[in-house]
Design an enzyme around this catalytic site. Structure first.
Site, short mmCIF file in Angstrom:
data_model
loop_
_atom_site.label_atom_id
_atom_site.label_comp_id
_atom_site.label_asym_id
_atom_site.label_seq_id
_atom_site.Cartn_x
_atom_site.Cartn_y
_atom_site.Cartn_z
N ASP A 35 0.87 -1.19 0.00
CA ASP A 35 0.00 0.00 0.00
C ASP A 35 0.90 1.23 0.00
OD1 ASP A 35 -3.25 0.29 0.76
OD2 ASP A 35 -2.08 2.11 1.06
N ASP A 75 4.25 2.56 -3.67
CA ASP A 75 3.25 3.24 -4.49
C ASP A 75 2.95 2.37 -5.71
OD1 ASP A 75 1.88 4.91 -6.37
OD2 ASP A 75 2.60 6.65 -5.25
N TYR A 171 -13.24 8.85 -13.29
CA TYR A 171 -13.26 7.53 -12.62
C TYR A 171 -13.90 6.49 -13.55
CZ TYR A 171 -14.21 4.21 -8.75
OH TYR A 171 -14.28 3.10 -7.93
N LYS A 175 -11.99 3.14 -14.97
CA LYS A 175 -12.49 1.79 -14.68
C LYS A 175 -12.86 1.05 -15.96
CE LYS A 175 -12.01 1.76 -10.19
NZ LYS A 175 -11.06 0.83 -9.55
N THR A 206 -16.81 1.37 2.27
CA THR A 206 -15.38 1.66 2.48
C THR A 206 -15.18 3.18 2.45
OG1 THR A 206 -14.75 1.77 0.16
CG2 THR A 206 -14.77 -0.43 1.15
N1 LIG Z 1 -16.20 1.01 -2.23
C1 LIG Z 1 -16.92 1.00 -3.33
O1 LIG Z 1 -18.14 1.29 -3.33
C2 LIG Z 1 -16.27 0.60 -4.63
C3 LIG Z 1 -17.10 0.36 -5.74
C4 LIG Z 1 -16.52 -0.01 -6.94
C5 LIG Z 1 -15.15 -0.14 -7.03
N2 LIG Z 1 -14.37 0.09 -5.96
C6 LIG Z 1 -12.92 -0.07 -6.11
O2 LIG Z 1 -12.46 -0.97 -5.13
C7 LIG Z 1 -11.04 -0.77 -4.95
C8 LIG Z 1 -10.75 -0.74 -3.47
O3 LIG Z 1 -11.25 0.46 -2.91
P1 LIG Z 1 -11.98 0.49 -1.49
O4 LIG Z 1 -13.41 0.70 -1.76
O5 LIG Z 1 -11.52 -0.65 -0.68
O6 LIG Z 1 -11.43 1.91 -0.91
P2 LIG Z 1 -10.28 2.24 0.14
O7 LIG Z 1 -10.00 3.71 -0.01
O8 LIG Z 1 -10.65 1.74 1.47
O9 LIG Z 1 -9.02 1.38 -0.37
C9 LIG Z 1 -8.17 1.81 -1.39
C10 LIG Z 1 -6.74 1.48 -0.97
O10 LIG Z 1 -5.86 1.85 -2.05
C11 LIG Z 1 -4.72 2.45 -1.46
N3 LIG Z 1 -4.05 3.29 -2.45
C12 LIG Z 1 -4.50 4.45 -3.01
N4 LIG Z 1 -3.58 4.94 -3.84
C13 LIG Z 1 -2.54 4.06 -3.84
C14 LIG Z 1 -1.31 4.02 -4.51
N5 LIG Z 1 -0.92 4.98 -5.37
N6 LIG Z 1 -0.49 2.98 -4.27
C15 LIG Z 1 -0.83 2.00 -3.40
N7 LIG Z 1 -2.00 1.99 -2.74
C16 LIG Z 1 -2.82 3.02 -2.96
C17 LIG Z 1 -5.27 3.23 -0.29
O11 LIG Z 1 -4.27 3.63 0.63
C18 LIG Z 1 -6.28 2.25 0.27
O12 LIG Z 1 -5.70 1.35 1.18
C19 LIG Z 1 -10.72 0.53 -5.70
O13 LIG Z 1 -10.15 0.23 -6.94
C20 LIG Z 1 -12.08 1.16 -5.89
O14 LIG Z 1 -12.09 2.04 -7.00
C21 LIG Z 1 -14.89 0.46 -4.75
#
Ligand SMILES: NC(=O)c1ccc[n+]([C@@H]2O[C@H](COP(=O)([O-])OP(=O)(O)OC[C@H]3O[C@@H](n4cnc5c(N)ncnc54)[C@H](O)[C@@H]3O)[C@@H](O)[C@H]2O)c1
Length: 267
Positions: A35, A75, A171, A175, A206
């Site tokens: 992360d 990163d 976004y 995606k 989240t």
């Molecule tokens: N939560 C939702 O409703 C939802 C819906 C559709 C898709 N998603 C996707 O699910 C995935 C996970 O997101 P989430 O919902 O768990 O949110 P979240 O913010 O809890 O988790 C995202 C994680 O990515 C890490 N991150 C961000 N930039 C980074 C980088 N440059 N390098 C390394 N790590 C990095 C963050 O620190 C965090 O731990 C994402 O791709 C998000 O777009 C989420």
């Protein structure tokens, strides 16, 4: 060399990635969780912290059987750093079987022509480019496994890949790009024993969803629940169930596909 599968989760310090780490630890994998563990100055909300990463490592260790659980700060957009993470995993566990990309960020809330350039860059870098970087850094290691292989590449896309969500155009573009990229990757991996798939969550409880609610000036993430036919938000662990299956050897007939776990949001 370990008999356990070795899996890298990129962006796993919290949310869907963290739930996936726990699920794979429970399934007996060696799990490496990377992360950024620090904020992105281009975005107004907090990303995961080093202590979030430590908490997930501890939770996965507790859930796991015998696998090694390791956290690393890197990163996901930095290709040199991600190549180093992969090399370290191969040196430590002797193998890499699956790469899972759950890193992601959100920005929007205004029409695309009003989105600050830094926020636009952050979305395209993390939500699209990091998936390509993960494949470039990780697939060569999956190909180094002896045949017959059961290598797995899984990236989290979104319902935003298939729906035009207003004020989230960047976004949505990123995606949709992930789904297109992974489909092509599956074709490039023809005959290799390595599959590539995307999982598209609906509104999942989240930090990204909380930030999305703020961007839409809603009181909170719960306001997204009625949009989904299941009438509630999805739990990260519910997404992790499918990701863990796709990361397992038994999913070998499934490739190049986008899998909705969206409570019906996309119908
Ligand atoms: N939560 C939702 O409703 C939802 C819906 C559709 C898709 N998603 C996707 O699910 C995935 C996970 O997101 P989430 O919902 O768990 O949110 P979240 O913010 O809890 O988790 C995202 C994680 O990515 C890490 N991150 C961000 N930039 C980074 C980088 N440059 N390098 C390394 N790590 C990095 C963050 O620190 C965090 O731990 C994402 O791709 C998000 O777009 C989420």
């Amino acid at each position: 060399m370990s008999e356990r599968r070795s899996t890298l989760i990129i962006g796993g310090a919290r949310g869907i990635g963290a739930a996936t780490a726990v699920a794979l630890a429970r399934a007996g994998h060696d799990v490496t969780i990377s992360d950024r563990a620090g904020d992105d100055p281009r975005l107004p909300y907090a990303l995961a912290t080093r202590s979030d990463l430590d908490v997930v490592v501890a939770a996965a260790r507790q859930a796991g059987t015998s696998g090694q659980i390791t956290g690393v700060v890197a990163d996901a957009c930095d290709e040199i750093a991600m190549r180093e993470v992969v090399a370290e995993i191969e040196a430590r566990t002797g193998r890499l079987d699956a790469v899972i990309v759950t890193a992601g960020v959100i920005a929007g809330g205004v029409p695309i022509w009003e989105l600050p350039q830094g926020a636009l860059d952050a979305v395209l870098d993390v939500d699209l480019r990091a998936v390509i970087v993960a494949a470039r850094a990780g697939i060569p290691a999956l190909l180094r496994r002896p045949t017959p292989r059961s290598g797995r590449f899984v990236a989290i896309a979104s319902t935003a890949a298939s729906r035009g969500l207003p004020m989230l155009a960047a976004y949505c573009a990123a995606k949709a790009g992930v789904v297109g990229f992974v489909r092509a990757l599956a074709a490039e991996l023809r005959g290799s024993g390595i599959t590539a798939n995307t999982v598209s969550p609906g509104s999942t409880d989240t930090a990204i969803l909380a930030e999305t609610a703020r961007l839409y000036a809603l009181a909170g993430a719960a306001e997204f629940a009625p949009q989904q036919p299941i009438g509630r938000l999805i739990e990260p662990a519910e997404i992790a169930e499918l990701v863990a299956f796709l990361a397992s050897p038994t999913s070998g007939a499934i490739t190049g596909a986008d899998h909705a776990v969206d409570g019906g949001l996309s119908i």
